[in-house]
Design an enzyme around this catalytic site. Structure first.
Site, PDB file in Angstrom:
ATOM      1  N   SER A  62       0.795  -1.237   0.000  1.00  0.00           N
ATOM      2  CA  SER A  62       0.000   0.000   0.000  1.00  0.00           C
ATOM      3  C   SER A  62       0.820   1.276   0.000  1.00  0.00           C
ATOM      4  CB  SER A  62      -0.960   0.009   1.192  1.00  0.00           C
ATOM      5  OG  SER A  62      -2.024  -0.877   0.976  1.00  0.00           O
ATOM      6  N   LYS A  83       0.322   3.697  -2.799  1.00  0.00           N
ATOM      7  CA  LYS A  83      -0.752   4.693  -2.783  1.00  0.00           C
ATOM      8  C   LYS A  83      -0.212   6.110  -2.635  1.00  0.00           C
ATOM      9  CE  LYS A  83      -3.963   1.252  -1.091  1.00  0.00           C
ATOM     10  NZ  LYS A  83      -4.449   0.520   0.075  1.00  0.00           N
ATOM     11  N   SER A 132      -6.380   3.645   3.867  1.00  0.00           N
ATOM     12  CA  SER A 132      -5.680   2.767   2.930  1.00  0.00           C
ATOM     13  C   SER A 132      -6.655   2.011   2.035  1.00  0.00           C
ATOM     14  CB  SER A 132      -4.773   1.783   3.671  1.00  0.00           C
ATOM     15  OG  SER A 132      -3.827   1.209   2.796  1.00  0.00           O
TER      16      SER A 132
END
Length: 389
Positions: free
Chosen positions: A58, A61, A123
């Site tokens: 993640s 991102k 997230s």
């Protein structure tokens, strides 16, 4: 490359007591990949396998968010722009098998601002894809944009195949060094948006089957545990392990850290806190040049003036081991002569400060004033003098 060497003492860049030996502080970590940089000076305080390619999970991102921040800054996107969640996207990115979620609903209308909160704070894998599709029409088209922006930022060992870091058989990869560079660019280029979105402790979106609002906490392990912590992003997949890119600012010093490949969220949290505490405790800043002070002159080609002053755009500091006052050497480096026209504040040189162990810290110097392009006769004379040396 033109190199102008300057010494620290004659410029009075730093007031030193009796010079002392400055052995680099040591740090022990269980993280197989770790990196820390002091953004205030450009000093790399720790690096372990920082250029090894790895899946970001993640932490990818951060790149999606940076693209959105860049578009917002340019006026190509608005925070209050409303986006409709496509049923196909919702079907793919909801439920336990879809990982972290913002709990969006099919055909729901949501603002860009709330999608960004959903990405940064929660997230949300769903939020990333919805934002990507709204910007570029499809996620693959958006990842092409991610890679173009990454190249512009100088992320030389990174590639993005998804907007959310979902495992894709190695198509998406980064390095700790590149993640730190991305964090630095986010903080430096978009300070207001960074402040608005990255330090939020929790965010509420979606409802349970019983109609209760869903509030989720920010996974950032530094928030509330390290003074001045305000970002950035955790990541976890089976392949990547547990990782984190984080930042904190104390007394004008901003540090960025990256850890990756850890075995649990608890280990990630503990190592991140220890690492950041070590960065602030074991190192200190030494002021060397006041904001606006002229350090050197750079030669100018084809300009109304033959040179331009090089000044510090902000107060410049070096990072040294705590409790020491090492001898420092400095030089100004620039590609020269610099070609006119030049704008005041334009970055045209670097002040490079060397530590006794040879490690360099590089800080920008900018033009003191505008230098217009020379007129016809000035350009002709400059051409002749250049031709005959």
């Amino acid at each position: 490359m033109v190199r102008r060497r300057i010494t620290v003492a004659p410029l009075a860049m730093i007031a030193l007591a009796t010079p002392s030996i400055a052995a680099a502080p040591q740090f022990q970590t269980s993280a197989p990949i770790a990196y820390m940089e002091d953004l205030s000076s450009g000093a790399v305080l720790f690096a372990r396998d920082a250029d090894r390619r790895m899946p970001p999970a993640s932490m990818a991102k951060m790149m999606t968010v940076y693209v959105a921040f860049d578009m917002l800054k340019k006026g190509e996107l608005k925070l209050d722009h409303m986006v409709t969640v496509r049923p196909e996207t919702w079907a793919k990115w909801h439920g336990p098998s879809a990982g972290s979620t913002m709990f969006l609903s099919a055909n729901e209308s949501v603002s860009v601002a709330n999608l960004l909160y959903g990405i940064v704070t929660l997230s949300g894998n769903d939020a990333c894809v919805v934002l990507a599709e709204s910007i570029s029409g499809s996620e693959p088209a958006f990842t092409e944009r991610m890679n173009r922006v990454a190249a512009q930022l100088g992320l030389k060992d990174s590639h993005f195949g998804t907007s959310n870091g979902w495992p894709d058989n190695g198509v998406t990869y980064v390095t700790a060094h590149d993640l730190a560079k991305l964090a630095s660019a986010t903080i430096t280029n978009h300070p207001q948006l960074y402040k608005q979105f990255y330090a939020k402790r929790d965010f509420t979106w979606g409802k349970t089957m019983g109609g209760t609002a869903i509030t989720q906490a920010n996974r950032d392990p530094l928030l509330g545990r390290v003074a001045g912590a305000d970002g950035l992003k955790t990541g976890h997949t089976e392949e990547a392990g547990y990782g984190f890119t984080g930042s904190a600012e104390q007394n004008g010093r901003r540090l960025v850290l990256v850890v990756a490949g850890l075995k649990s969220s608890t280990e990630r949290a503990n190592e991140s806190v220890r690492f950041m505490d070590w960065g602030f405790r074991a190192w200190q800043s030494k002021p060397i040049v006041a904001k606006g002070r002229k350090v050197e002159e750079a030669s100018v080609q084809m300009g109304g003036s033959s040179s331009v002053g090089l000044i510090a755009p902000k107060a410049l500091t070096v990072t040294v081991p705590a409790g020491t006052s090492p001898n420092l050497n400095a030089k100004v480096v620039y590609q020269g002569p610099v070609k006119a026209p030049i704008k005041a504040g334009q970055h045209i040189a670097d002040l490079v400060v060397s530590m006794p162990d040879g490690v360099e810290q590089r800080m920008p110097l900018v033009a003191e004033k505008d230098v217009a392009e020379a007129g016809f006769f000035g350009r002709a004379w400059s051409g002749l003098t250049g031709l005959f040396g």
